[in-house]
Write a protein that holds these residues in place. Sequence first.
Motif, short mmCIF file in Angstrom:
data_model
loop_
_atom_site.label_atom_id
_atom_site.label_comp_id
_atom_site.label_asym_id
_atom_site.label_seq_id
_atom_site.Cartn_x
_atom_site.Cartn_y
_atom_site.Cartn_z
N ILE A 94 -3.82 4.15 5.48
CA ILE A 94 -2.47 4.59 5.83
C ILE A 94 -1.78 5.01 4.55
N GLY A 95 -1.53 6.31 4.42
CA GLY A 95 -0.94 6.83 3.19
C GLY A 95 -1.84 7.87 2.56
N SER A 96 -1.24 8.82 1.82
CA SER A 96 -2.03 9.96 1.36
C SER A 96 -1.73 10.38 -0.07
N GLY A 97 -1.36 9.41 -0.91
CA GLY A 97 -1.18 9.70 -2.33
C GLY A 97 -2.49 9.50 -3.08
N PHE A 109 -7.55 -6.60 5.09
CA PHE A 109 -6.34 -5.78 4.92
C PHE A 109 -6.06 -5.70 3.42
N PHE A 110 -6.16 -4.50 2.88
CA PHE A 110 -6.02 -4.29 1.44
C PHE A 110 -4.81 -3.40 1.14
N ALA A 111 -4.24 -3.59 -0.05
CA ALA A 111 -3.08 -2.79 -0.46
C ALA A 111 -3.41 -2.09 -1.76
N ALA A 112 -3.14 -0.79 -1.82
CA ALA A 112 -3.47 -0.01 -3.01
C ALA A 112 -2.30 0.88 -3.41
N GLY A 113 -2.16 1.09 -4.72
CA GLY A 113 -1.13 2.01 -5.21
C GLY A 113 0.23 1.37 -5.35
N ASP A 114 1.26 2.21 -5.33
CA ASP A 114 2.61 1.75 -5.64
C ASP A 114 3.20 0.80 -4.61
N VAL A 115 2.58 0.69 -3.44
CA VAL A 115 3.10 -0.25 -2.43
C VAL A 115 2.96 -1.70 -2.92
N LYS A 137 4.72 -2.63 -8.97
CA LYS A 137 6.08 -2.31 -9.42
C LYS A 137 6.16 -2.20 -10.94
N VAL A 138 5.00 -2.28 -11.60
CA VAL A 138 4.98 -2.25 -13.06
C VAL A 138 4.62 -0.86 -13.60
N TYR A 139 3.49 -0.31 -13.17
CA TYR A 139 2.98 0.92 -13.78
C TYR A 139 3.41 2.18 -13.02
N ARG A 140 3.16 2.19 -11.73
CA ARG A 140 3.60 3.29 -10.86
C ARG A 140 3.19 4.67 -11.38
N GLN A 141 1.95 4.81 -11.80
CA GLN A 141 1.44 6.10 -12.26
C GLN A 141 0.35 6.59 -11.31
N ALA A 142 0.17 7.90 -11.26
CA ALA A 142 -0.86 8.46 -10.38
C ALA A 142 -2.24 7.89 -10.71
N ILE A 143 -2.52 7.73 -12.00
CA ILE A 143 -3.85 7.29 -12.40
C ILE A 143 -4.07 5.81 -12.08
N THR A 144 -3.03 4.97 -12.19
CA THR A 144 -3.19 3.56 -11.84
C THR A 144 -3.30 3.41 -10.32
N SER A 145 -2.60 4.27 -9.58
CA SER A 145 -2.73 4.25 -8.12
C SER A 145 -4.14 4.63 -7.71
N THR A 180 4.22 14.98 -4.78
CA THR A 180 4.70 16.25 -4.21
C THR A 180 6.13 16.54 -4.62
N THR A 181 6.83 15.54 -5.18
CA THR A 181 8.20 15.77 -5.66
C THR A 181 8.22 16.09 -7.15
N THR A 182 7.02 16.18 -7.75
CA THR A 182 6.90 16.43 -9.18
C THR A 182 6.39 17.85 -9.41
N THR A 183 6.92 18.50 -10.43
CA THR A 183 6.43 19.86 -10.73
C THR A 183 5.15 19.75 -11.57
N ASP A 184 5.28 19.64 -12.88
CA ASP A 184 4.09 19.61 -13.73
C ASP A 184 3.66 18.18 -14.05
N VAL A 185 2.38 17.91 -13.78
CA VAL A 185 1.78 16.62 -14.14
C VAL A 185 0.91 16.86 -15.36
N GLU A 186 1.27 16.24 -16.48
CA GLU A 186 0.54 16.51 -17.73
C GLU A 186 -0.26 15.30 -18.21
N ASN A 187 -0.19 14.19 -17.47
CA ASN A 187 -0.89 12.99 -17.96
C ASN A 187 -1.99 12.52 -17.02
N PHE A 188 -2.45 13.40 -16.11
CA PHE A 188 -3.58 13.03 -15.26
C PHE A 188 -4.84 13.60 -15.91
#
Length: 324
Positions: free
Chosen positions: A9-12, A283-289, A292-300, A47-55
């Motif tokens: 459930i979720g698509s990030g 039941f597993f939880a992944a990403g920013d859900v 609350k510490v890192y919240r980066q695309a790569i850590t997600s 999707t709310t970000t324009t340029d991603v330069e750290n992935f």
Amino acid sequence: MSHSKVVIIGSGPAGHTAAIYLARGELSPVMYEGMLANGIAAGGQLTTTTDVENFPGFPDGVNGTELTDKFRAQSERFGTTIVSETVSKLDLSSRPFKFWLEGAEDGAPLTADCVILATGASARRLHIPGEEKYWQAGISACAVCDGAVPIYRNKPLAVVGGGDSAAEEAQFLTKYGSKVYVLVRRDKLRASPIMANRLLSNPKVEVLWNTVAEEAQGDGKLLNNLRVKNTVTGDSSDLQVNGLFYAIGHIPATDLVKGQVELDAEGYLQTINGTPHTSIPGFFAAGDVQDKVYRQAITSAGSGCQAALLAMHYIEELEDQKSN
């Protein structure tokens, strides 16, 4: 498809990384990417970000929407079924887990042996006039993501917030901006003493006490001014800045599981020992859900990989039990 071995459930980045691993592991995952779930398009915060330069892998940077499109294409290539609907109800009280889609809550449930929740967290916004116009054109909710962008280099910047996150973001921005104003609604910081001291002793930082943002203004393309108001005197004034960063917290998308699984005081999913394990097996939880510490695309993405590997192991054990 009424029953699935694994549902995401979720698509990030977390959800799609999990999907890629599970699909390559021939578990035929089904992803419910959400139809403007939590007010954000499928693909999540990127999707709310324009340029991603750290992935990693994109030396010239990549557009946020383009990156999520690539995630999606890779998930599909290996056999993930992607459903563009929102899961509105989830029941974790019995096995298999039951869930319902938006608009079909009165119908028969869909079921899954294993669920990965990767619904993310959305940044709190001020919703001031001009915010929508200058979002990602001078206004951001992630200094680490966007602070190094050329439009902010050697320019005066502002951070809204009084907690540790605001102090950290302001300190980070001093590497790039000519000056950083910190707008604090009250007459003191909520930040821990050590973070507050670092902030207040930084010569490039000026804290504006009892101050709130009223309106974002610009030239039609980029932000160049912020109307601010003193909460004590009621006086308004102009603050000429080229960047406005919100550091007022995030809202984790955990409504689906409230009352069923452990959440912390801020509503984030509690996981076990820094893994995607929750208090409910399968039941597993992944990403920013749950982060609350890192919240980066790569850590997600990393936690999505962990969740997928744990889900594979869980399904294997389940199948072994059935065959014995």
